[in-house]
Design a protein around this motif. Structure first.
Motif, mmCIF file in Angstrom:
data_model
loop_
_atom_site.group_PDB
_atom_site.id
_atom_site.type_symbol
_atom_site.label_atom_id
_atom_site.label_comp_id
_atom_site.label_asym_id
_atom_site.label_seq_id
_atom_site.Cartn_x
_atom_site.Cartn_y
_atom_site.Cartn_z
ATOM 1 N N THR A 202 0.821 -1.207 0.000
ATOM 2 C CA THR A 202 0.000 0.000 0.000
ATOM 3 C C THR A 202 0.855 1.258 0.000
ATOM 4 O O THR A 202 0.576 2.226 -0.724
ATOM 5 N N ALA A 203 1.922 1.258 0.797
ATOM 6 C CA ALA A 203 2.810 2.428 0.831
ATOM 7 C C ALA A 203 3.465 2.643 -0.526
ATOM 8 O O ALA A 203 3.570 3.784 -1.008
ATOM 9 N N GLU A 204 3.919 1.561 -1.149
ATOM 10 C CA GLU A 204 4.574 1.695 -2.452
ATOM 11 C C GLU A 204 3.621 2.235 -3.503
ATOM 12 O O GLU A 204 3.983 3.110 -4.302
ATOM 13 N N LEU A 205 2.381 1.750 -3.495
ATOM 14 C CA LEU A 205 1.404 2.201 -4.485
ATOM 15 C C LEU A 205 0.935 3.626 -4.207
ATOM 16 O O LEU A 205 0.622 4.375 -5.150
ATOM 17 N N THR A 206 0.898 4.022 -2.947
ATOM 18 C CA THR A 206 0.429 5.364 -2.597
ATOM 19 C C THR A 206 1.254 6.438 -3.296
ATOM 20 O O THR A 206 0.711 7.429 -3.791
ATOM 21 N N LYS A 207 2.581 6.265 -3.336
ATOM 22 C CA LYS A 207 3.435 7.259 -3.987
ATOM 23 C C LYS A 207 3.099 7.376 -5.471
ATOM 24 O O LYS A 207 2.945 8.479 -6.013
ATOM 25 N N TYR A 208 2.982 6.249 -6.140
ATOM 26 C CA TYR A 208 2.664 6.280 -7.564
ATOM 27 C C TYR A 208 1.276 6.876 -7.815
ATOM 28 O O TYR A 208 1.079 7.660 -8.751
ATOM 29 N N ALA A 209 0.330 6.503 -6.987
ATOM 30 C CA ALA A 209 -1.026 7.005 -7.163
ATOM 31 C C ALA A 209 -1.087 8.516 -6.973
ATOM 32 O O ALA A 209 -1.772 9.233 -7.714
ATOM 33 N N ALA A 210 -0.366 9.020 -5.982
ATOM 34 C CA ALA A 210 -0.354 10.462 -5.722
ATOM 35 C C ALA A 210 0.243 11.222 -6.899
ATOM 36 O O ALA A 210 -0.333 12.214 -7.375
ATOM 37 N N ASN A 211 1.388 10.784 -7.386
ATOM 38 C CA ASN A 211 2.020 11.475 -8.500
ATOM 39 C C ASN A 211 1.187 11.382 -9.774
ATOM 40 O O ASN A 211 1.094 12.342 -10.543
ATOM 41 N N ALA A 212 0.580 10.229 -10.000
ATOM 42 C CA ALA A 212 -0.242 10.066 -11.200
ATOM 43 C C ALA A 212 -1.465 10.984 -11.149
ATOM 44 O O ALA A 212 -1.871 11.556 -12.166
ATOM 45 N N PHE A 213 -2.040 11.143 -9.957
ATOM 46 C CA PHE A 213 -3.214 12.017 -9.838
ATOM 47 C C PHE A 213 -2.841 13.472 -10.094
ATOM 48 O O PHE A 213 -3.566 14.207 -10.775
ATOM 49 N N LEU A 214 -1.698 13.913 -9.559
ATOM 50 C CA LEU A 214 -1.263 15.291 -9.784
ATOM 51 C C LEU A 214 -0.939 15.525 -11.259
ATOM 52 O O LEU A 214 -1.268 16.579 -11.815
ATOM 53 N N ALA A 215 -0.301 14.549 -11.886
ATOM 54 C CA ALA A 215 -0.021 14.666 -13.315
ATOM 55 C C ALA A 215 -1.319 14.732 -14.115
ATOM 56 O O ALA A 215 -1.412 15.444 -15.126
ATOM 57 N N THR A 216 -2.324 14.014 -13.655
ATOM 58 C CA THR A 216 -3.624 14.038 -14.324
ATOM 59 C C THR A 216 -4.274 15.411 -14.197
ATOM 60 O O THR A 216 -4.871 15.918 -15.156
ATOM 61 N N LYS A 217 -4.167 16.045 -13.026
ATOM 62 C CA LYS A 217 -4.726 17.392 -12.862
ATOM 63 C C LYS A 217 -4.070 18.380 -13.826
ATOM 64 O O LYS A 217 -4.754 19.210 -14.443
ATOM 65 N N ILE A 218 -2.748 18.289 -13.941
ATOM 66 C CA ILE A 218 -2.038 19.183 -14.862
ATOM 67 C C ILE A 218 -2.507 18.952 -16.291
ATOM 68 O O ILE A 218 -2.806 19.899 -17.040
ATOM 69 N N THR A 219 -2.593 17.698 -16.686
ATOM 70 C CA THR A 219 -2.984 17.373 -18.048
ATOM 71 C C THR A 219 -4.431 17.756 -18.315
ATOM 72 O O THR A 219 -4.768 18.240 -19.411
ATOM 73 N N PHE A 220 -5.288 17.583 -17.319
ATOM 74 C CA PHE A 220 -6.694 17.955 -17.479
ATOM 75 C C PHE A 220 -6.829 19.448 -17.744
ATOM 76 O O PHE A 220 -7.520 19.868 -18.687
ATOM 77 N N ILE A 221 -6.176 20.275 -16.937
ATOM 78 C CA ILE A 221 -6.334 21.720 -17.120
ATOM 79 C C ILE A 221 -5.675 22.169 -18.415
ATOM 80 O O ILE A 221 -6.121 23.148 -19.040
ATOM 81 N N ASN A 222 -4.646 21.471 -18.874
ATOM 82 C CA ASN A 222 -4.050 21.804 -20.173
ATOM 83 C C ASN A 222 -5.024 21.530 -21.316
ATOM 84 O O ASN A 222 -5.116 22.312 -22.273
ATOM 85 N N GLU A 223 -5.767 20.446 -21.226
ATOM 86 C CA GLU A 223 -6.761 20.169 -22.262
ATOM 87 C C GLU A 223 -7.930 21.150 -22.191
ATOM 88 O O GLU A 223 -8.449 21.583 -23.223
ATOM 89 N N ILE A 224 -8.303 21.531 -20.966
ATOM 90 C CA ILE A 224 -9.339 22.548 -20.817
ATOM 91 C C ILE A 224 -8.859 23.882 -21.389
ATOM 92 O O ILE A 224 -9.632 24.640 -21.993
ATOM 93 N N ALA A 225 -7.573 24.172 -21.234
ATOM 94 C CA ALA A 225 -7.012 25.403 -21.806
ATOM 95 C C ALA A 225 -7.162 25.420 -23.321
ATOM 96 O O ALA A 225 -7.515 26.455 -23.915
ATOM 97 N N ASP A 226 -6.882 24.285 -23.954
ATOM 98 C CA ASP A 226 -7.050 24.217 -25.407
ATOM 99 C C ASP A 226 -8.505 24.447 -25.797
ATOM 100 O O ASP A 226 -8.798 25.140 -26.788
ATOM 101 N N LEU A 227 -9.425 23.887 -25.015
ATOM 102 C CA LEU A 227 -10.851 24.090 -25.282
ATOM 103 C C LEU A 227 -11.242 25.547 -25.073
ATOM 104 O O LEU A 227 -12.042 26.104 -25.827
ATOM 105 N N CYS A 228 -10.684 26.182 -24.049
ATOM 106 C CA CYS A 228 -10.961 27.597 -23.795
ATOM 107 C C CYS A 228 -10.594 28.449 -25.008
ATOM 108 O O CYS A 228 -11.314 29.392 -25.371
ATOM 109 N N GLU A 229 -9.485 28.135 -25.631
ATOM 110 C CA GLU A 229 -9.055 28.907 -26.799
ATOM 111 C C GLU A 229 -10.048 28.772 -27.943
ATOM 112 O O GLU A 229 -10.289 29.727 -28.691
#
Length: 434
Positions: A202-229
């Motif tokens: 669980t500890a090992e997966l927690t680190k990967y899950a946390a980083n993947a979620f943050l990367a997903t937030k960045i990627t999500f707002i980048n795609e929303i930015a393209d839509l905004c344009e």
């Protein structure tokens, strides 16, 4: 308590210096004798605000020392932290565990009494079990436990993240190991820092899950930015409207050229590969990896479009090449995609970064490196802001534009207000804003 920190890279050096500040006696170990000698002389090979002072303080107190002697350091340690690199493995994207396994083998040979062996590196699920197997095979009589204690350090803010963390995650399966690690982190109890106790997996997966979620937030707002344009909306206002929702939060909702650095690219890829092997693919993460790779490559196209569709024979001034401010880390930085693409299209690139030029030089041949933003802009046909260092946030744009061949400003971090820049006679473009 006595700690041996195996590895003096970013995680090992920051963690070792902070544990020494907490009052533990820390020996940082590295097989690179030249690196150890430089550290003994106060030469820090990485850029991290405040780290040089913290290391000097630890050495002066006698609680922090550096050595190449693995056996001597491990023999007296209550806990041994494995903080070696786990880069992406060539060919398949899995984390390369050669350095972890080699460190575990060396530690096993040196164990003399009960010791907690802690994986501090970001490692795939199952690594803790593998480390335990290696130690038992190498030293059947050893008294030890293996624990997982993933780091959550942001480059540029690592000392604060260690000293005042949101939480500490510890994965282990014996009361004795838990007590050792609780004692190590006892100074954080005064701050009422949550200590999350789990099993190894669980500890090992927690680190990967946390980083993947943050990367997903960045990627999500980048795609929303393209839509905004496309729709005429403003991504910064959208992000604020989203981020004020307590269920979402405002952090990592900043549109830009894509994520980079030492963690998100390799950790998202490693998680995707691990999930595929387990027969439970994480399609969201796989898509995030693909979108982010494409986005970094597309940023050069935005600069070319701002220059009328071509940069052949033109000079482009690039402000910032590190993947983020307050670090010299060039790993998977957007600049490594943007600058070569501009050069391939016929542009001459001039650039400045407050910390990363030494690291970037060998990676970006042909770039003309400058002393500051204003020198970089002299004679340029466009300025492209790639990294939002503080010194780039309040530029004298009139002075900047006065020496340029053409007043084109491409703001890939949305640092400036469009109307203010255009009011000074610039053609201005940014991310997700009209």
């Amino acid at each position: 308590m006595n700690i041996a920190m195996i590895g003096t890279g970013y995680v090992g050096l920051v963690s070792g210096a902070c544990f020494a500040e907490f009052g533990s006696t820390v020996t940082c170990v590295d097989l690179n004798a030249n690196k150890i000698e430089r550290l003994r002389n106060g030469e820090i090979s990485i850029y991290e605000p405040g780290l040089d002072d913290l290391v000097a303080k630890g050495q002066k107190s006698g609680r922090l020392r550096f050595t190449t002697d693995v056996a001597g350091s491990v023999a007296v340690a209550d806990a041994v932290f494995l903080a070696v690199g786990t880069p992406s493995r060539r060919g398949d994207g899995h984390a390369d565990l050669r350095y972890v396994e080699a460190a575990a083998f060396e530690v096993a040979k040196a164990l003399t009494g009960y010791t907690v062996i802690v994986t501090k590196s970001t490692v795939p699920v199952g690594t803790g079990r593998r480390v335990a197997e290696l130690v038992r095979e190498s030293n059947p009589a050893a008294a030890f436990d293996v624990a997982s204690n993933p780091e959550f350090l942001r480059e540029g803010s690592a000392i604060g993240d260690f000293m005042r963390p949101d939480r500490v995650v510890i994965g282990c399966e014996s009361d004795r190991a838990r007590e050792v690690l609780r004692e190590l982190y006892r100074p954080l109890y005064l701050l009422e820092t949550p200590i999350v106790m789990t099993d190894l997996e669980t500890a090992e997966l927690t680190k990967y899950a946390a980083n993947a979620f943050l990367a997903t937030k960045i990627t999500f707002i980048n795609e929303i930015a393209d839509l905004c344009e496309k729709l005429g909306a403003n991504v910064q206002d959208v992000a604020r409207g989203m981020g004020l929702d307590g269920r979402i939060g405002k952090k990592f909702l900043h549109a830009g050229p894509g994520y980079g650095g030492s963690c998100f690219p390799k950790d998202t890829l490693a998680l995707a590969r691990t999930a595929q092997d387990a027969g439970s693919p994480v399609r969201i993460v796989e898509t995030v990896v693909q979108i982010n790779d494409r986005r970094k490559g597309a940023m050069a196209g935005r600069i070319m479009a701002a220059c009328g569709g071509s940069v052949r024979g033109k000079t482009i001034a690039v402000l910032g090449v590190a993947f983020k401010p307050n670090t010299d880390d060039m790993r998977d930085a957007p600049s490594l995609s943007v600058i070569p693409a501009l050069q391939d299209a016929g542009a001459h690139v001039r650039a400045h970064d407050p910390a990363a030029m030494r690291e970037a030089g060998p990676l970006l041949p042909g770039v003309e490196w400058c002393d500051d933003a204003y020198q970089t802009a002299e004679g340029a046909h466009a300025v492209a802001l790639l990294t939002e260092w503080n010194e780039f946030r309040g530029l004298d744009l009139s002075r900047l534009g006065a020496s340029m061949a053409a007043r084109v400003f491409v703001d890939l971090r949305n640092v400036y207000r469009p109307e203010a820049v255009r009011g000074l006679g610039f053609e201005y473009s940014s991310i997700g804003r009209q």
